[in-house]
Design a protein around this motif. Structure first.
Motif, PDB file in Angstrom:
ATOM      1  N   SER A 251      14.133  19.933  -2.363  1.00 39.45           N
ATOM      2  CA  SER A 251      13.686  21.313  -2.230  1.00 39.45           C
ATOM      3  C   SER A 251      12.378  21.441  -1.468  1.00 39.45           C
ATOM      4  CB  SER A 251      13.532  21.958  -3.622  1.00 39.45           C
ATOM      5  OG  SER A 251      12.617  21.210  -4.412  1.00 39.45           O
ATOM      6  N   LEU A 252      11.493  20.462  -1.639  1.00 43.01           N
ATOM      7  CA  LEU A 252      10.186  20.545  -0.997  1.00 43.01           C
ATOM      8  C   LEU A 252       9.969  19.333  -0.117  1.00 43.01           C
ATOM      9  CD1 LEU A 252       7.476  21.995  -0.708  1.00 43.01           C
ATOM     10  CD2 LEU A 252       6.640  20.702  -2.678  1.00 43.01           C
ATOM     11  N   ARG A 253       9.845  19.550   1.171  1.00 42.06           N
ATOM     12  CA  ARG A 253       9.632  18.452   2.109  1.00 42.06           C
ATOM     13  C   ARG A 253       8.137  18.280   2.339  1.00 42.06           C
ATOM     14  NH1 ARG A 253      12.216  15.279   6.267  1.00 42.06           N
ATOM     15  NH2 ARG A 253      10.649  13.689   6.614  1.00 42.06           N
ATOM     16  N   LYS A 254       7.627  17.131   1.977  1.00 46.05           N
ATOM     17  CA  LYS A 254       6.218  16.822   2.184  1.00 46.05           C
ATOM     18  C   LYS A 254       6.109  15.785   3.302  1.00 46.05           C
ATOM     19  CE  LYS A 254       4.871  17.844  -2.585  1.00 46.05           C
ATOM     20  NZ  LYS A 254       4.210  17.343  -3.819  1.00 46.05           N
ATOM     21  N   ASN A 255       4.976  15.154   3.367  1.00 41.87           N
ATOM     22  CA  ASN A 255       4.716  14.197   4.434  1.00 41.87           C
ATOM     23  C   ASN A 255       5.250  12.825   4.059  1.00 41.87           C
ATOM     24  OD1 ASN A 255       3.726  13.199   6.854  1.00 41.87           O
ATOM     25  ND2 ASN A 255       1.741  12.667   5.947  1.00 41.87           N
ATOM     26  N   PHE A 256       6.598  12.694   4.033  1.00 33.87           N
ATOM     27  CA  PHE A 256       7.215  11.399   3.752  1.00 33.87           C
ATOM     28  C   PHE A 256       8.488  11.254   4.571  1.00 33.87           C
ATOM     29  CE2 PHE A 256       8.300  14.251   0.097  1.00 33.87           C
ATOM     30  CZ  PHE A 256       9.622  14.499   0.411  1.00 33.87           C
ATOM     31  N   TYR A 257       8.888   9.998   4.740  1.00 36.69           N
ATOM     32  CA  TYR A 257      10.155   9.700   5.412  1.00 36.69           C
ATOM     33  C   TYR A 257      11.299   9.860   4.409  1.00 36.69           C
ATOM     34  CZ  TYR A 257       7.210   7.429   8.952  1.00 36.69           C
ATOM     35  OH  TYR A 257       6.274   7.159   9.918  1.00 36.69           O
ATOM     36  N   ILE A 258      12.514  10.056   4.940  1.00 37.25           N
ATOM     37  CA  ILE A 258      13.697  10.188   4.082  1.00 37.25           C
ATOM     38  C   ILE A 258      14.804   9.270   4.576  1.00 37.25           C
ATOM     39  CG2 ILE A 258      15.571  11.714   3.319  1.00 37.25           C
ATOM     40  CD1 ILE A 258      13.640  14.029   3.368  1.00 37.25           C
TER      41      ILE A 258
ATOM     42  N   THR B  80       9.865   5.875  -9.653  1.00 36.83           N
ATOM     43  CA  THR B  80      10.867   6.852 -10.076  1.00 36.83           C
ATOM     44  C   THR B  80      10.192   8.163 -10.448  1.00 36.83           C
ATOM     45  OG1 THR B  80      10.788   6.021 -12.356  1.00 36.83           O
ATOM     46  CG2 THR B  80      12.460   5.073 -10.899  1.00 36.83           C
ATOM     47  N   SER B  81       8.912   8.261 -10.117  1.00 40.00           N
ATOM     48  CA  SER B  81       8.147   9.491 -10.344  1.00 40.00           C
ATOM     49  C   SER B  81       7.839  10.123  -8.998  1.00 40.00           C
ATOM     50  CB  SER B  81       6.842   9.176 -11.093  1.00 40.00           C
ATOM     51  OG  SER B  81       6.054  10.352 -11.220  1.00 40.00           O
ATOM     52  N   PHE B  82       8.350  11.309  -8.793  1.00 39.31           N
ATOM     53  CA  PHE B  82       8.201  11.990  -7.504  1.00 39.31           C
ATOM     54  C   PHE B  82       6.820  12.634  -7.430  1.00 39.31           C
ATOM     55  CE2 PHE B  82       8.899  14.648  -3.920  1.00 39.31           C
ATOM     56  CZ  PHE B  82       9.999  14.157  -3.253  1.00 39.31           C
ATOM     57  N   SER B  83       5.823  11.831  -7.077  1.00 37.50           N
ATOM     58  CA  SER B  83       4.469  12.359  -6.990  1.00 37.50           C
ATOM     59  C   SER B  83       4.005  12.396  -5.539  1.00 37.50           C
ATOM     60  CB  SER B  83       3.513  11.530  -7.851  1.00 37.50           C
ATOM     61  OG  SER B  83       3.600  10.152  -7.497  1.00 37.50           O
ATOM     62  N   LYS B  84       3.631  11.238  -5.002  1.00 39.82           N
ATOM     63  CA  LYS B  84       3.187  11.177  -3.609  1.00 39.82           C
ATOM     64  C   LYS B  84       3.862  10.010  -2.896  1.00 39.82           C
ATOM     65  CE  LYS B  84      -1.348  13.258  -4.474  1.00 39.82           C
ATOM     66  NZ  LYS B  84      -2.820  13.071  -4.340  1.00 39.82           N
ATOM     67  N   PRO B  85       5.174  10.060  -2.745  1.00 35.97           N
ATOM     68  CA  PRO B  85       5.866   8.941  -2.103  1.00 35.97           C
ATOM     69  C   PRO B  85       5.625   8.917  -0.590  1.00 35.97           C
ATOM     70  CG  PRO B  85       7.402  10.721  -2.486  1.00 35.97           C
ATOM     71  CD  PRO B  85       6.108  11.141  -3.124  1.00 35.97           C
ATOM     72  N   ASP B  86       5.711   7.727  -0.026  1.00 34.93           N
ATOM     73  CA  ASP B  86       5.648   7.585   1.426  1.00 34.93           C
ATOM     74  C   ASP B  86       7.048   7.624   2.036  1.00 34.93           C
ATOM     75  OD1 ASP B  86       2.688   6.913   1.855  1.00 34.93           O
ATOM     76  OD2 ASP B  86       3.288   5.491   0.297  1.00 34.93           O
TER      77      ASP B  86
ATOM     78  N   SER C 248       0.823  -1.208   0.000  1.00 36.83           N
ATOM     79  CA  SER C 248       0.000   0.000   0.000  1.00 36.83           C
ATOM     80  C   SER C 248       0.861   1.263   0.000  1.00 36.83           C
ATOM     81  CB  SER C 248      -0.919   0.015   1.228  1.00 36.83           C
ATOM     82  OG  SER C 248      -0.172   0.170   2.423  1.00 36.83           O
ATOM     83  N   LYS C 249       2.185   1.091   0.154  1.00 35.24           N
ATOM     84  CA  LYS C 249       3.105   2.230   0.226  1.00 35.24           C
ATOM     85  C   LYS C 249       3.914   2.373  -1.057  1.00 35.24           C
ATOM     86  CE  LYS C 249       1.973   2.962   4.544  1.00 35.24           C
ATOM     87  NZ  LYS C 249       1.198   4.156   4.971  1.00 35.24           N
ATOM     88  N   GLU C 250       4.613   3.489  -1.139  1.00 37.31           N
ATOM     89  CA  GLU C 250       5.430   3.764  -2.330  1.00 37.31           C
ATOM     90  C   GLU C 250       6.742   4.413  -1.921  1.00 37.31           C
ATOM     91  OE1 GLU C 250       4.782   6.876  -5.843  1.00 37.31           O
ATOM     92  OE2 GLU C 250       3.383   5.169  -5.977  1.00 37.31           O
ATOM     93  N   VAL C 251       7.837   3.913  -2.478  1.00 36.62           N
ATOM     94  CA  VAL C 251       9.174   4.438  -2.176  1.00 36.62           C
ATOM     95  C   VAL C 251       9.773   5.024  -3.450  1.00 36.62           C
ATOM     96  CG1 VAL C 251      11.509   3.884  -1.425  1.00 36.62           C
ATOM     97  CG2 VAL C 251       9.548   2.787  -0.313  1.00 36.62           C
ATOM     98  N   PHE C 252      10.203   6.259  -3.365  1.00 35.12           N
ATOM     99  CA  PHE C 252      10.841   6.913  -4.517  1.00 35.12           C
ATOM    100  C   PHE C 252      12.353   6.716  -4.472  1.00 35.12           C
ATOM    101  CE2 PHE C 252      13.360  10.429  -6.132  1.00 35.12           C
ATOM    102  CZ  PHE C 252      12.926  10.501  -7.453  1.00 35.12           C
ATOM    103  N   THR C 253      12.920   6.399  -5.638  1.00 37.63           N
ATOM    104  CA  THR C 253      14.361   6.434  -5.825  1.00 37.63           C
ATOM    105  C   THR C 253      14.649   6.955  -7.224  1.00 37.63           C
ATOM    106  OG1 THR C 253      16.435   5.193  -5.619  1.00 37.63           O
ATOM    107  CG2 THR C 253      14.596   4.074  -6.713  1.00 37.63           C
ATOM    108  N   ASP C 254      15.843   7.445  -7.456  1.00 34.45           N
ATOM    109  CA  ASP C 254      16.191   8.021  -8.750  1.00 34.45           C
ATOM    110  C   ASP C 254      16.070   7.003  -9.871  1.00 34.45           C
ATOM    111  OD1 ASP C 254      16.737  10.505  -7.656  1.00 34.45           O
ATOM    112  OD2 ASP C 254      18.828  10.021  -7.276  1.00 34.45           O
ATOM    113  N   ARG C 255      15.761   7.480 -11.032  1.00 35.40           N
ATOM    114  CA  ARG C 255      15.542   6.612 -12.200  1.00 35.40           C
ATOM    115  C   ARG C 255      16.765   5.767 -12.533  1.00 35.40           C
ATOM    116  NH1 ARG C 255      13.704   8.805 -18.186  1.00 35.40           N
ATOM    117  NH2 ARG C 255      13.310   6.755 -19.143  1.00 35.40           N
ATOM    118  N   TRP C 256      17.962   6.316 -12.338  1.00 33.37           N
ATOM    119  CA  TRP C 256      19.177   5.601 -12.722  1.00 33.37           C
ATOM    120  C   TRP C 256      19.858   4.951 -11.520  1.00 33.37           C
ATOM    121  CZ3 TRP C 256      18.230   5.319 -17.517  1.00 33.37           C
ATOM    122  CH2 TRP C 256      17.736   6.399 -18.229  1.00 33.37           C
ATOM    123  N   SER C 257      19.090   4.650 -10.492  1.00 31.39           N
ATOM    124  CA  SER C 257      19.656   4.016  -9.298  1.00 31.39           C
ATOM    125  C   SER C 257      20.155   2.610  -9.610  1.00 31.39           C
ATOM    126  CB  SER C 257      18.595   3.924  -8.197  1.00 31.39           C
ATOM    127  OG  SER C 257      18.125   5.192  -7.833  1.00 31.39           O
TER     128      SER C 257
END
Length: 246
Positions: free
Chosen positions: A93-100, A72-78, A47-56
């Motif tokens: 640049s923009l910190r939303k409601n996600f872990y890092i 690899t699409s920075f939309s609404k990652p968890d 049910s979750k989504e993790v973002f990483t760079d396209r060329w990881s």
């Protein structure tokens, strides 16, 4: 010969990096294993989504995909894995409601204040990349609850940890390769005794490699303006703008 985990030796290694980095460090068989522990702690599922760079690296896709969804699409990652490649800081640049997760796997930290550049909850480092050990990954965090969780995970998967350690050492001994690293990497959280000994024997390389890289940067800086690299962390590779190379 297989050796079981020595908790005192494990703590000595963790204390070494905790003192060097100024933040509590926990040791796992690899940085990928550290990521898996983070995902388990956060109770991530499909049910979750993790973002990483396209060329990881594909190891990130393999590890994340064992627990949750990769994007690899920075939309609404968890959760965002922010990759600071070769010591170069990548700012969000923009910190939303996600872990890092601050992915500093190949960064050598020069300044303790340079940890968590995006105020992330976790930071990971790969020991083979910075001290030349055969195995080992660190996760750093200020969360006492997470650190307690790590200590429990370090006691699990003993048989798997012993098996994987044997395969890694065989691979390195036979062909100086690490082609067994991906086997069960997402599930192995136990650092076998030979791995601990190998890491301990290579701890001296942390300061040696830091000094060598820093001296090389200063020499290159005589000919090219690379002052932007002197920001509290360096990497084993120095990417140089092709237009500046003659």
């Amino acid at each position: 010969k297989i050796k079981l985990n020595n908790r005192k030796e494990l703590k000595r290694i963790e204390d070494f990096f905790t003192n060097k980095l100024g933040c509590q460090a926990k040791l796992f068989p690899s940085a990928r294993a550290a990521i898996s522990v983070i995902l388990k702690f956060l109770k991530f599922d499909r049910s979750k989504e993790v973002f990483t760079d396209r060329w990881s690296s594909h190891c990130l896709f393999n590890t994340i995909g064992a627990f949750t969804n990769v994007s690899t699409s920075f939309s609404k990652p968890d959760l965002v894995i922010c990759i600071h490649k070769w010591g170069e800081i990548k700012k969000i640049s923009l910190r939303k409601n996600f872990y890092i997760i601050e992915d500093s796997v190949d960064s050598i930290i020069l300044d303790k204040k340079n940890l968590f550049p995006n105020n992330g909850e976790f930071e990971i480092i790969s020991l083979p990349k910075i001290i030349g050990s055969i195995t080992g990954g660190l996760v750093l965090s200020k969360s006492k609850k997470f650190l307690k969780f790590c200590e429990k995970e370090q006691k699990k998967n003993v048989a798997l940890g012993v098996y994987q350690a044997r395969k890694k050492f065989e691979s390195y001994r036979n062909n100086k390769n690490f082609n067994t690293w991906l086997y069960h990497e997402s599930w192995n959280t136990y650092v076998e005794g030979n791995c601990l000994s190998d890491i301990k024997n290579n701890l001296k390389n942390y300061d040696i490699n830091k000094r060598i890289i820093f001296e090389r940067l200063k020499k290159v800086n005589k000919y090219l303006d690379i002052n932007h690299y002197f920001k509290g962390r360096v990497g084993p590779v120095l990417p140089i703008d092709i237009t500046k190379v003659r």
